[in-house]
Design an enzyme around this catalytic site. Structure first.
Site, mmCIF file in Angstrom:
data_model
loop_
_atom_site.group_PDB
_atom_site.id
_atom_site.type_symbol
_atom_site.label_atom_id
_atom_site.label_comp_id
_atom_site.label_asym_id
_atom_site.label_seq_id
_atom_site.Cartn_x
_atom_site.Cartn_y
_atom_site.Cartn_z
ATOM 1 N N ASP A 188 -1.806 -31.341 2.283
ATOM 2 C CA ASP A 188 -1.213 -32.364 3.145
ATOM 3 C C ASP A 188 -0.522 -33.390 2.257
ATOM 4 O O ASP A 188 -0.747 -33.435 1.042
ATOM 5 C CB ASP A 188 -2.293 -33.046 3.999
ATOM 6 C CG ASP A 188 -1.720 -34.146 4.901
ATOM 7 O OD1 ASP A 188 -0.627 -33.924 5.465
ATOM 8 O OD2 ASP A 188 -2.348 -35.207 5.044
ATOM 9 N N SER A 189 0.266 -34.236 2.894
ATOM 10 C CA SER A 189 0.947 -35.316 2.171
ATOM 11 C C SER A 189 -0.009 -36.471 1.918
ATOM 12 O O SER A 189 0.374 -37.635 2.054
ATOM 13 C CB SER A 189 2.131 -35.810 3.010
ATOM 14 O OG SER A 189 1.660 -36.354 4.236
ATOM 15 N N TYR A 205 5.445 -37.851 4.159
ATOM 16 C CA TYR A 205 6.521 -36.862 4.251
ATOM 17 C C TYR A 205 7.460 -37.170 5.428
ATOM 18 O O TYR A 205 8.597 -36.727 5.455
ATOM 19 C CB TYR A 205 5.942 -35.459 4.469
ATOM 20 C CG TYR A 205 5.367 -34.780 3.253
ATOM 21 C CD1 TYR A 205 5.222 -35.442 2.038
ATOM 22 C CD2 TYR A 205 4.957 -33.450 3.322
ATOM 23 C CE1 TYR A 205 4.677 -34.806 0.939
ATOM 24 C CE2 TYR A 205 4.421 -32.799 2.222
ATOM 25 C CZ TYR A 205 4.280 -33.478 1.029
ATOM 26 O OH TYR A 205 3.753 -32.834 -0.061
ATOM 27 N N GLY A 206 6.948 -37.899 6.409
ATOM 28 C CA GLY A 206 7.648 -38.053 7.683
ATOM 29 C C GLY A 206 9.019 -38.692 7.617
ATOM 30 O O GLY A 206 9.838 -38.493 8.509
ATOM 31 N N ASN A 266 1.696 -32.023 9.942
ATOM 32 C CA ASN A 266 2.630 -31.698 11.021
ATOM 33 C C ASN A 266 4.067 -31.644 10.532
ATOM 34 O O ASN A 266 4.839 -30.746 10.892
ATOM 35 C CB ASN A 266 2.525 -32.747 12.128
ATOM 36 C CG ASN A 266 1.187 -32.739 12.825
ATOM 37 O OD1 ASN A 266 0.198 -33.204 12.268
ATOM 38 N ND2 ASN A 266 1.132 -32.204 14.025
ATOM 39 N N THR A 267 4.452 -32.602 9.688
ATOM 40 C CA THR A 267 5.832 -32.669 9.204
ATOM 41 C C THR A 267 6.169 -31.455 8.341
ATOM 42 O O THR A 267 7.244 -30.869 8.477
ATOM 43 C CB THR A 267 6.050 -33.972 8.408
ATOM 44 O OG1 THR A 267 5.712 -35.083 9.225
ATOM 45 C CG2 THR A 267 7.490 -34.103 7.969
ATOM 46 N N THR A 327 -1.843 -35.445 10.928
ATOM 47 C CA THR A 327 -3.251 -35.211 10.589
ATOM 48 C C THR A 327 -3.947 -36.459 10.033
ATOM 49 O O THR A 327 -5.175 -36.488 9.939
ATOM 50 C CB THR A 327 -3.402 -34.042 9.590
ATOM 51 O OG1 THR A 327 -2.575 -34.286 8.440
ATOM 52 C CG2 THR A 327 -2.995 -32.728 10.244
#
Length: 259
Positions: A10-11, A42-43, A74-75, A184
């Site tokens: 994840d980011s 990341y978004g 998610n991104t 997340t």
């Protein structure tokens, strides 16, 4: 192969909400978690940047011997998972906002989606919304600022409460009865959100569904761990390891990664 670890990235620390669900459902599985906190969030990055970061994270986990990769972001899922699935020869599990259950269960015909700009502007998000939310009012809200606050250890801060109040107000004004968490990191906000939302508004996130899908894919590929020994949990972060440790109640040890 079956005793090799499940890889999760994840980011930042948010994907630990997915790791927790996977670890609870599959307690014998070895797991490896990579927090790319240095590049969070990341978004607000371009699709090209998100893809390159996802490739780097994937190759790190593959080189560590992971048998499956959960893109616990998610991104990254909406912008990169199609590429990852066609270029690497292991299964991938993605994350996307749980629009379908919210759209099916809403009584007010109005649901809220709190997510990153990268998720809300993606083709996959719009495809899912068009497929499942026809005739439903979907109020989209970009959660700018939430991830940096969580990554800096300010989960329960006054700044966070003020930010959430700003984001929830227009959704509540449109009579939502479901709030879908599309990042997340956001499940860690549930205790605060529960206090702020009326009793009729239910919160939905994707964690348990992702864990169940991970188990199903492992089973279908004959990759479920056969060992009954204590699993090995390896955590890596290129950010503040103390924040990652604290969000997991210091149950596991995190290694700093210059990555």
């Amino acid at each position: 192969m079956s005793n090799k670890p499940i890889g999760i990235f994840d980011s930042g620390v948010g994907g630990t909400s997915i790791f927790k669900e996977i670890h609870a459902l599959l307690p014998n599985e070895n797991c490896m978690y990579l927090a790319d906190s240095k590049n969070a969030p990341y978004g607000n990055k371009s699709e090209s940047e998100i893809l390159q970061l996802s490739i780097k994270n994937t190759e790190f986990l593959i080189n560590k011997g992971c048998k499956i990769i959960v893109v616990a972001c998610n991104t990254a899922t909406t912008n990169a998972i199609s590429y990852l699935r066609t270029h690497y020869d292991i299964p991938f599990i993605g994350i996307e906002p749980a629009i379908k259950p919210a759209a099916l269960k809403t009584e007010t015909k109005s649901i809220g989606i709190l997510a990153t700009k990268g998720t809300l502007s993606s083709h996959l998000f719009h495809k899912t919304t068009d497929l499942y939310a026809s005739g439903i009012k979907v109020i989209e809200q970009v959660g700018d600022g939430i991830v940096p606050l969580i990554e800096s250890g300010k989960l329960e801060s006054k700044e966070m409460k003020k930010l959430l109040e700003t984001y929830l107000e227009p959704m509540l004004a449109q009579n939502i009865d479901y709030l879908v968490l599309g990042c997340t990191h956001y499940p860690y906000l549930i205790p605060m959100l529960t206090k702020m939302l009326p009793n009729n508004v239910k919160i939905i996130d994707s964690g348990l569904a992702v864990a169940k899908q991970t188990k199903a894919v492992l089973s279908a590929n004959d990759l479920l761990c056969e060992s009954t020994q204590q699993p090995t949990i390896q955590l890596y972060s290129n950010g503040n390891v103390e924040i990652l440790n604290s969000i997991l109640d210091n149950k596991f040890e995190t290694s700093y990664l210059d990555f």
